[in-house]
Design a protein around this motif. Structure first.
Motif, short mmCIF file in Angstrom:
data_model
loop_
_atom_site.label_atom_id
_atom_site.label_comp_id
_atom_site.label_asym_id
_atom_site.label_seq_id
_atom_site.Cartn_x
_atom_site.Cartn_y
_atom_site.Cartn_z
N ASN A 53 71.42 30.34 39.59
CA ASN A 53 71.11 29.15 38.81
C ASN A 53 71.16 29.45 37.32
N ALA A 54 70.70 30.63 36.93
CA ALA A 54 70.76 31.03 35.51
C ALA A 54 72.21 31.14 35.05
N LEU A 55 73.08 31.67 35.90
CA LEU A 55 74.51 31.78 35.55
C LEU A 55 75.14 30.40 35.39
N VAL A 56 74.77 29.47 36.25
CA VAL A 56 75.29 28.10 36.13
C VAL A 56 74.84 27.50 34.80
N LEU A 57 73.58 27.69 34.44
CA LEU A 57 73.08 27.18 33.16
C LEU A 57 73.80 27.84 31.99
N ILE A 58 74.05 29.13 32.08
CA ILE A 58 74.80 29.81 31.02
C ILE A 58 76.15 29.14 30.83
N ALA A 106 86.09 30.34 33.43
CA ALA A 106 85.89 29.28 32.42
C ALA A 106 85.05 29.80 31.26
N ILE A 107 83.98 30.52 31.55
CA ILE A 107 83.12 31.06 30.50
C ILE A 107 83.88 32.06 29.64
N GLN A 108 84.62 32.95 30.28
CA GLN A 108 85.40 33.96 29.54
C GLN A 108 86.42 33.29 28.62
N THR A 109 87.05 32.22 29.10
CA THR A 109 88.04 31.49 28.30
C THR A 109 87.38 30.85 27.08
N VAL A 110 86.26 30.18 27.29
CA VAL A 110 85.56 29.53 26.18
C VAL A 110 85.12 30.55 25.14
N ILE A 111 84.56 31.66 25.57
CA ILE A 111 84.11 32.69 24.63
C ILE A 111 85.30 33.25 23.86
N SER A 112 86.40 33.52 24.55
CA SER A 112 87.60 34.05 23.88
C SER A 112 88.13 33.08 22.84
N GLU A 113 88.19 31.80 23.21
CA GLU A 113 88.69 30.78 22.27
C GLU A 113 87.76 30.61 21.08
N ASN A 114 86.44 30.58 21.32
CA ASN A 114 85.48 30.39 20.23
C ASN A 114 85.36 31.61 19.33
#
Length: 177
Positions: A53-58, A106-114
């Motif tokens: 659940n914490a990972l989903v929130l992250i 998805a998270i890795q992509t967003v972090i890389s783009e930002n």
């Protein structure tokens, strides 16, 4: 209250998205993830539920993070990658496994783009202790980054007028030389 709602309620104390993510990472560690071993050390059902659940929130918070350096983005990306890999190793349900694989991507992509195109963190050394504002002026031709220098090196600073001889600073903000 379910786990997701409880975690969200706990996060209301934080306004900065990065602090929210760090709080969730701390919770993940409290519920069975060992960052030194980069593995799950307690995979009981309740603990796994909290971690997942914490990972989903992250995943919902990461797009709101404003990084100040590509190094900060890369460090968070690596930290989350280790957590996801450890969690995915323990998941036995195929649908949940695929969901977390997609979430991690998805998270890795967003972090890389930002984090793309932002300055990196570098080590700055002086022979004498200088005020943070003077270091900022010297590096960036502007005193406005003195707060950033102080915050980045806070653990080693006794007073911003007497900075340590070795500091972590942003590179590439301006010519600086």
């Amino acid at each position: 209250m379910d786990v997701q709602t409880t975690l969200q309620t706990m996060l209301e104390a934080f306004t900065d998205p990065m602090l929210k993510v760090q709080a969730l990472i701390t919770i993940i560690q409290e519920y069975g993830y060992d960052p030194d071993l980069r593995s799950v050390v307690n995979n009981s059902g309740a603990y796994a539920n909290v971690r997942q659940n914490a990972l989903v929130l992250i995943g919902t918070i990461v797009p709101d993070i404003t990084f100040t350096s590509s190094t900060d983005a890369e460090n968070l990306k690596d930290q989350l990658s280790y957590i996801f890999d450890a969690e995915n190793y323990c998941i036995t349900d195929r649908k949940i496994f695929l969901y977390f694989n997609d979430l991690q991507t998805a998270i890795q992509t967003v972090i890389s783009e930002n984090g793309y195109g932002l300055p990196e963190l570098v080590t700055y050394e002086t022979k004498v202790s200088l005020p943070a504002a003077l270091i900022a002026q010297k590096l960036y031709q502007s005193g406005e980054y003195d707060d950033d220098i102080v915050l980045r090196n806070n653990a080693n600073i006794k007073h911003p007028l007497f900075m340590p001889l070795t500091l972590e600073v942003l590179s590439g903000i301006s010519d600086g030389n």
